[in-house]
Design a protein around this motif. Structure first.
Motif, PDB file in Angstrom:
ATOM      1  N   ALA A 227       0.849  -1.209   0.000  1.00 23.17           N
ATOM      2  CA  ALA A 227       0.000   0.000   0.000  1.00 23.17           C
ATOM      3  C   ALA A 227       0.880   1.252   0.000  1.00 23.17           C
ATOM      4  O   ALA A 227       1.971   1.254   0.600  1.00 23.17           O
ATOM      5  N   ASP A 228       0.368   2.302  -0.635  1.00 23.61           N
ATOM      6  CA  ASP A 228       1.150   3.533  -0.790  1.00 23.61           C
ATOM      7  C   ASP A 228       1.012   4.429   0.437  1.00 23.61           C
ATOM      8  O   ASP A 228       0.390   5.494   0.411  1.00 23.61           O
ATOM      9  N   VAL A 229       1.601   3.975   1.538  1.00 24.73           N
ATOM     10  CA  VAL A 229       1.529   4.722   2.813  1.00 24.73           C
ATOM     11  C   VAL A 229       2.644   4.183   3.708  1.00 24.73           C
ATOM     12  O   VAL A 229       3.072   3.040   3.561  1.00 24.73           O
ATOM     13  N   ARG A 230       3.116   5.035   4.599  1.00 20.41           N
ATOM     14  CA  ARG A 230       4.194   4.622   5.516  1.00 20.41           C
ATOM     15  C   ARG A 230       3.675   3.524   6.428  1.00 20.41           C
ATOM     16  O   ARG A 230       2.591   3.640   7.015  1.00 20.41           O
ATOM     17  N   LYS A 231       4.475   2.473   6.524  1.00 17.99           N
ATOM     18  CA  LYS A 231       4.109   1.370   7.410  1.00 17.99           C
ATOM     19  C   LYS A 231       5.296   1.032   8.312  1.00 17.99           C
ATOM     20  O   LYS A 231       6.426   0.952   7.831  1.00 17.99           O
ATOM     21  N   VAL A 232       5.005   0.865   9.589  1.00 24.38           N
ATOM     22  CA  VAL A 232       6.029   0.382  10.518  1.00 24.38           C
ATOM     23  C   VAL A 232       5.620  -1.034  10.896  1.00 24.38           C
ATOM     24  O   VAL A 232       4.530  -1.253  11.421  1.00 24.38           O
ATOM     25  N   ILE A 233       6.499  -1.963  10.596  1.00 19.18           N
ATOM     26  CA  ILE A 233       6.197  -3.382  10.823  1.00 19.18           C
ATOM     27  C   ILE A 233       6.977  -3.859  12.042  1.00 19.18           C
ATOM     28  O   ILE A 233       8.204  -3.652  12.115  1.00 19.18           O
ATOM     29  N   LEU A 234       6.264  -4.435  13.017  1.00 23.72           N
ATOM     30  CA  LEU A 234       6.935  -5.060  14.156  1.00 23.72           C
ATOM     31  C   LEU A 234       6.803  -6.570  13.960  1.00 23.72           C
ATOM     32  O   LEU A 234       5.793  -7.169  14.357  1.00 23.72           O
ATOM     33  N   PRO A 235       7.798  -7.201  13.338  1.00 25.22           N
ATOM     34  CA  PRO A 235       7.750  -8.647  13.122  1.00 25.22           C
ATOM     35  C   PRO A 235       8.167  -9.391  14.392  1.00 25.22           C
ATOM     36  O   PRO A 235       8.540  -8.759  15.398  1.00 25.22           O
ATOM     37  N   LEU A 236       8.171 -10.688  14.325  1.00 31.48           N
ATOM     38  CA  LEU A 236       8.561 -11.472  15.507  1.00 31.48           C
ATOM     39  C   LEU A 236      10.000 -11.165  15.941  1.00 31.48           C
ATOM     40  O   LEU A 236      10.330 -11.272  17.137  1.00 31.48           O
ATOM     41  N   ASP A 237      10.840 -10.761  14.990  1.00 28.25           N
ATOM     42  CA  ASP A 237      12.227 -10.429  15.355  1.00 28.25           C
ATOM     43  C   ASP A 237      12.230  -9.334  16.427  1.00 28.25           C
ATOM     44  O   ASP A 237      12.996  -9.388  17.386  1.00 28.25           O
ATOM     45  N   ALA A 238      11.341  -8.355  16.265  1.00 29.66           N
ATOM     46  CA  ALA A 238      11.241  -7.261  17.251  1.00 29.66           C
ATOM     47  C   ALA A 238      10.466  -7.718  18.481  1.00 29.66           C
ATOM     48  O   ALA A 238      10.908  -7.538  19.621  1.00 29.66           O
ATOM     49  N   THR A 239       9.325  -8.349  18.259  1.00 27.16           N
ATOM     50  CA  THR A 239       8.464  -8.643  19.416  1.00 27.16           C
ATOM     51  C   THR A 239       9.072  -9.695  20.344  1.00 27.16           C
ATOM     52  O   THR A 239       8.805  -9.707  21.544  1.00 27.16           O
ATOM     53  N   THR A 240       9.903 -10.581  19.799  1.00 26.11           N
ATOM     54  CA  THR A 240      10.528 -11.596  20.670  1.00 26.11           C
ATOM     55  C   THR A 240      11.878 -11.113  21.213  1.00 26.11           C
ATOM     56  O   THR A 240      12.567 -11.857  21.901  1.00 26.11           O
TER      57      THR A 240
ATOM     58  N   ASN B 220      11.789 -17.932  23.411  1.00 25.97           N
ATOM     59  CA  ASN B 220      13.218 -17.651  23.607  1.00 25.97           C
ATOM     60  C   ASN B 220      14.011 -18.934  23.420  1.00 25.97           C
ATOM     61  O   ASN B 220      13.460 -20.020  23.388  1.00 25.97           O
ATOM     62  N   ASP B 221      15.307 -18.764  23.270  1.00 25.25           N
ATOM     63  CA  ASP B 221      16.126 -19.933  22.913  1.00 25.25           C
ATOM     64  C   ASP B 221      16.248 -20.895  24.080  1.00 25.25           C
ATOM     65  O   ASP B 221      16.242 -22.080  23.923  1.00 25.25           O
ATOM     66  N   ASN B 222      16.290 -20.351  25.295  1.00 23.60           N
ATOM     67  CA  ASN B 222      16.448 -21.236  26.452  1.00 23.60           C
ATOM     68  C   ASN B 222      15.048 -21.648  26.915  1.00 23.60           C
ATOM     69  O   ASN B 222      14.396 -20.962  27.686  1.00 23.60           O
ATOM     70  N   SER B 223      14.577 -22.758  26.370  1.00 20.49           N
ATOM     71  CA  SER B 223      13.162 -23.090  26.591  1.00 20.49           C
ATOM     72  C   SER B 223      12.870 -23.357  28.062  1.00 20.49           C
ATOM     73  O   SER B 223      11.724 -23.332  28.471  1.00 20.49           O
ATOM     74  N   ALA B 224      13.905 -23.562  28.857  1.00 22.50           N
ATOM     75  CA  ALA B 224      13.623 -23.829  30.280  1.00 22.50           C
ATOM     76  C   ALA B 224      13.144 -22.544  30.956  1.00 22.50           C
ATOM     77  O   ALA B 224      12.342 -22.568  31.872  1.00 22.50           O
ATOM     78  N   ASP B 225      13.619 -21.421  30.453  1.00 26.62           N
ATOM     79  CA  ASP B 225      13.257 -20.162  31.105  1.00 26.62           C
ATOM     80  C   ASP B 225      12.058 -19.575  30.364  1.00 26.62           C
ATOM     81  O   ASP B 225      12.183 -18.776  29.453  1.00 26.62           O
TER      82      ASP B 225
END
Ligand code: RIB
Ligand code: CA
Length: 340
Positions: free
Chosen positions: A199-212, A254-259
């Motif tokens: 779409a022709d509009v500014r978009k800020v995407i928060l993917p899983l890379d950011a949210t995790t 997270n990578d340490n599944s125990a935590d």
């Protein structure tokens, strides 16, 4: 006009209320910086009747007077292709344990049944009419499968002229959750996601890379619950419940599944609007969403080739400052709902 009155930021939030959508709605309702013009609901974490009921329950719980609109119950075309999804390595989001169905997002949030009603008007009609007639720009927050927005943009692409920006929780560059290539929201409607992304509009995407990159533990939940307001206690219970379910379903953010710790995905879109500095790594990227029905169906594709000039208006977040997020949660969730 009183000069001290700061104009509120007009927003529309598109949700598939589940756990983190509820967190986003609570924070948005508590923030006096916003004028929430409407909440549009879409299929996703659960079928539309449940996501709609859950959205109404949250609005009712917060004592807010905000119109809620039911939207699309299914993706634009994805389910029309026989066998399209059979090859994809789908993550199990549901398990039966001791005869009880455990899903990441329950059919019903643990709140009183809604006695408030959704509006008659369809969410897509609301989006088009509101954005077409807007006298000042509106910010759109998209935290579910973007079917409603995709339909609106397809029917009236010119609505982008009245959109300030779109904040999107969706996609994953290095981190995915629904399949080996895709994140849940974009996977649940790849075509709508690509329409949104182009779409022709500014978009800020928060993917899983950011949210995790900001994970919340039981200790964090205890600190939030200690704020004492009903919505803080409820918000904290959503975190601990999310941790329980991820543990039972056997996967973690997270990578340490125990935590065990969880991402609050959708909530970060609201907090970003309140303080963009909480995103510490934001890059303009050339983006696409795959919709060809193979292993990469619904995948967010970022063109990392430096030799090519960037295309489109997509800004991708890669990292958020957890301490700043925790600070904002502590400030905001302490606000009594009645004062908003
Ligand atoms: O992948 C996370 C997203 O999928 C969040 O929006 C969550 O609510 C689910 O819809
Ligand atoms: Ca969501």
């Amino acid at each position: 006009m009183n000069k001290n009155l700061t104009t509120k930021r007009k927003i529309i939030i598109d949700v598939d209320t589940g756990t983190d959508d509820a967190m986003a709605l609570i924070l948005a309702i508590l923030s006096k910086e916003f004028e929430i013009l409407g909440i549009t609901v879409v299929h996703g974490n659960q079928p539309l009747p449940f996501t709609l009921e859950n959205t109404l329950r949250v609005v009712q719980f917060m004592g807010a007077d905000i119109p809620v609109y039911a939207g699309c119950p299914a993706p634009m075309v994805q389910t029309l292709t026989p066998g399209r999804m059979k090859n994809q390595r789908l993550q199990v989001f549901e398990k039966t344990v001791d005869g009880k169905k455990i899903n990441i997002h329950d059919e019903h949030l643990p709140l009183p049944a809604a006695h408030i009603m959704a509006e008659e008007k369809h969410a897509v009609s609301f989006l088009i009419e509101t954005l077409e007639q807007a006298k000042e720009k509106i910010t759109v927050v998209s935290v579910g499968p973007p079917t409603n927005l995709g339909m609106a943009l397809r029917m009236k692409p010119e609505i982008t002229k009245n959109i300030e920006e779109i904040i999107i929780m969706g996609g994953g560059v290095r981190r995915v959750n629904r399949t080996s290539a895709a994140e849940m929201n974009f996977y649940m409607d790849p075509e709508a996601s690509e329409i949104l992304i182009q779409a022709d509009v500014r978009k800020v995407i928060l993917p899983l890379d950011a949210t995790t990159s900001a994970l919340f533990t039981r200790d964090d939940a205890a600190k939030i619950a200690a704020l004492g307001t009903p919505h803080a206690v409820f918000f904290a219970s959503l975190i601990t419940e999310f941790i329980e379910r991820l543990t039972i379903l056997g996967f973690s953010n997270n990578d340490n599944s125990a935590d065990r710790a969880i991402a609050i995905h959708d909530a970060l879109c609201i907090l970003y609007l309140l303080d963009p500095s909480l995103v510490t790594d934001l890059r303009r990227e050339t983006c696409d969403v795959d919709f060809f029905g193979g292993y990469a169906d619904g995948a967010l594709i970022v063109d990392s080739r430096s030799a090519y000039e960037k295309r489109g208006q997509n800004y991708v977040a890669y990292h958020v400052d957890k301490e700043r997020v925790m600070e904002m949660l502590s400030e905001r969730l302490a606000i009594p709902a009645a004062t908003v």
